[in-house]
Motif scaffolding. Structure first.
Motif, PDB file in Angstrom:
ATOM      1  N   LEU A   1       0.848  -1.214   0.000  1.00  0.00           N
ATOM      2  CA  LEU A   1       0.000   0.000   0.000  1.00  0.00           C
ATOM      3  C   LEU A   1       0.873   1.251   0.000  1.00  0.00           C
ATOM      4  O   LEU A   1       0.567   2.231  -0.679  1.00  0.00           O
ATOM      5  N   ALA A   2       1.964   1.207   0.742  1.00  0.00           N
ATOM      6  CA  ALA A   2       2.873   2.370   0.757  1.00  0.00           C
ATOM      7  C   ALA A   2       3.515   2.565  -0.620  1.00  0.00           C
ATOM      8  O   ALA A   2       3.671   3.702  -1.081  1.00  0.00           O
ATOM      9  N   ARG A   3       3.844   1.471  -1.308  1.00  0.00           N
ATOM     10  CA  ARG A   3       4.452   1.592  -2.650  1.00  0.00           C
ATOM     11  C   ARG A   3       3.442   2.079  -3.681  1.00  0.00           C
ATOM     12  O   ARG A   3       3.802   2.671  -4.690  1.00  0.00           O
ATOM     13  N   MET A   4       2.154   1.799  -3.430  1.00  0.00           N
ATOM     14  CA  MET A   4       1.129   2.223  -4.394  1.00  0.00           C
ATOM     15  C   MET A   4       0.851   3.720  -4.306  1.00  0.00           C
ATOM     16  O   MET A   4       0.387   4.329  -5.266  1.00  0.00           O
ATOM     17  N   GLU A   5       1.108   4.327  -3.167  1.00  0.00           N
ATOM     18  CA  GLU A   5       0.723   5.734  -2.949  1.00  0.00           C
ATOM     19  C   GLU A   5       1.262   6.665  -4.043  1.00  0.00           C
ATOM     20  O   GLU A   5       0.492   7.461  -4.601  1.00  0.00           O
TER      21      GLU A   5
END
Ligand code: OAD
Length: 252
Positions: free
Chosen positions: A88-92
């Motif tokens: 989720l952090a990489r998708m931001e």
């Protein structure tokens, strides 16, 4: 290697999306070793919420409630974000706006690197004084049987939302607004039964979002979801993130 079959429709919608919301619950932290609430081994199968997570419980026995939160804080302090939080952090940065709206109080989304996070039920690492309302940063957890006090003399409580309490207004307003704007809305690792938080996926869908649920077990939200990805978020989210990055061909 990817084991989840993602639809072309989901991928296309994500590639076109400006705004994406990930609404998360205890299930996203399960693979980090943080117990969930419901289900056979859940927290609420061992403890009664009204005896530990309400203002009445705190007024009746603040030392007991503090002992319980100190215990949970110790568990959370010992665990690490898992592959789901990290994905989720990489998708931001892949979207114009990517918001995590979480019911979790464990701070693991921020620790994984997510920056736009709305915490609907507070944060177990924070505490505040019930009299002067000041935050109590760096509070030492109380010894068993004692209660932390503020310099003003007031009693300090955990900065979490208890049963019967309102959600923090700013976080709630911002979450509702994000749900209303979302092109794709994920509901991840939540039983989707605790309101008002559980109303967000429905609000998003009413406003035109494509609603995707990720959970090993169906929930009351499943029939309303446009897609149900059955499985653990710690596997599905990294696969989805990888697919997204490779489909974008390095764009943005
Ligand atoms: P629940 O315990 O109700 O639900 C956890 C969900 O996670 C279930 O639907 C599980 O099937 C799912 N799950 C389990 N393992 C998973 C995994 N590896 N990957 C993805 N999903 C998994 O927790 P919440 O829905 O977060 O409120 O509960 C909502 C609120 O109820 C909490 O914030 C808390 C609680 O009372 C307050 O304390 C105010």
């Amino acid at each position: 290697m990817s084991t989840t079959a993602f639809s072309r429709n989901l991928l296309d919608r994500l590639l076109k999306a400006d705004e994406v919301v990930a609404f998360t619950g205890a299930g996203v932290s399960a693979e980090s070793g943080v117990p969930t609430f419901r289900g056979t081994d859940g927290i609420w199968s061992k403890f009664k919420p009204e005896e530990l997570a309400s203002m009445e419980a705190f007024m009746r026995n603040p030392a007991l409630v503090w002992e319980w939160y100190a215990h949970r804080r110790a568990i959370i302090g010992d665990v690490r974000p898992n592959a789901g939080h990290e994905a989720l952090a990489r998708m931001e940065p892949l979207f114009s706006r990517f918001t995590v709206v979480t019911q979790n109080i464990d701070n693991l989304h921020r620790r994984a690197g997510s920056r736009r996070v709305h915490e609907l039920h507070g944060n177990i690492e924070r505490s505040y004084c019930m009299t002067c309302l000041k935050q109590a940063p760096g509070l030492d957890l109380p010894e068993r049987g004692s209660i932390p006090r503020c310099a003003c003399g007031g009693v300090i409580r955990p900065d979490v939302v208890w049963f019967g309490e309102m959600l923090p207004e700013e976080e709630w307003e911002a979450s509702m607004a994000a749900a209303g704007r979302a092109d794709v809305f994920f509901s991840i690792g939540t039983s989707a039964v605790v309101y008002p938080a559980a109303s967000l996926p429905y609000a998003a869908k009413r406003s035109g979002a494509y609603l995707v649920e990720i959970n090993p077990e169906p929930t009351p939200l499943t029939p309303t979801s446009d897609e149900y990805l059955q499985g653990p978020s710690g596997s599905i989210l990294p696969e989805l993130c990888e697919l997204l990055v490779s489909s974008r061909g390095g764009k943005r």
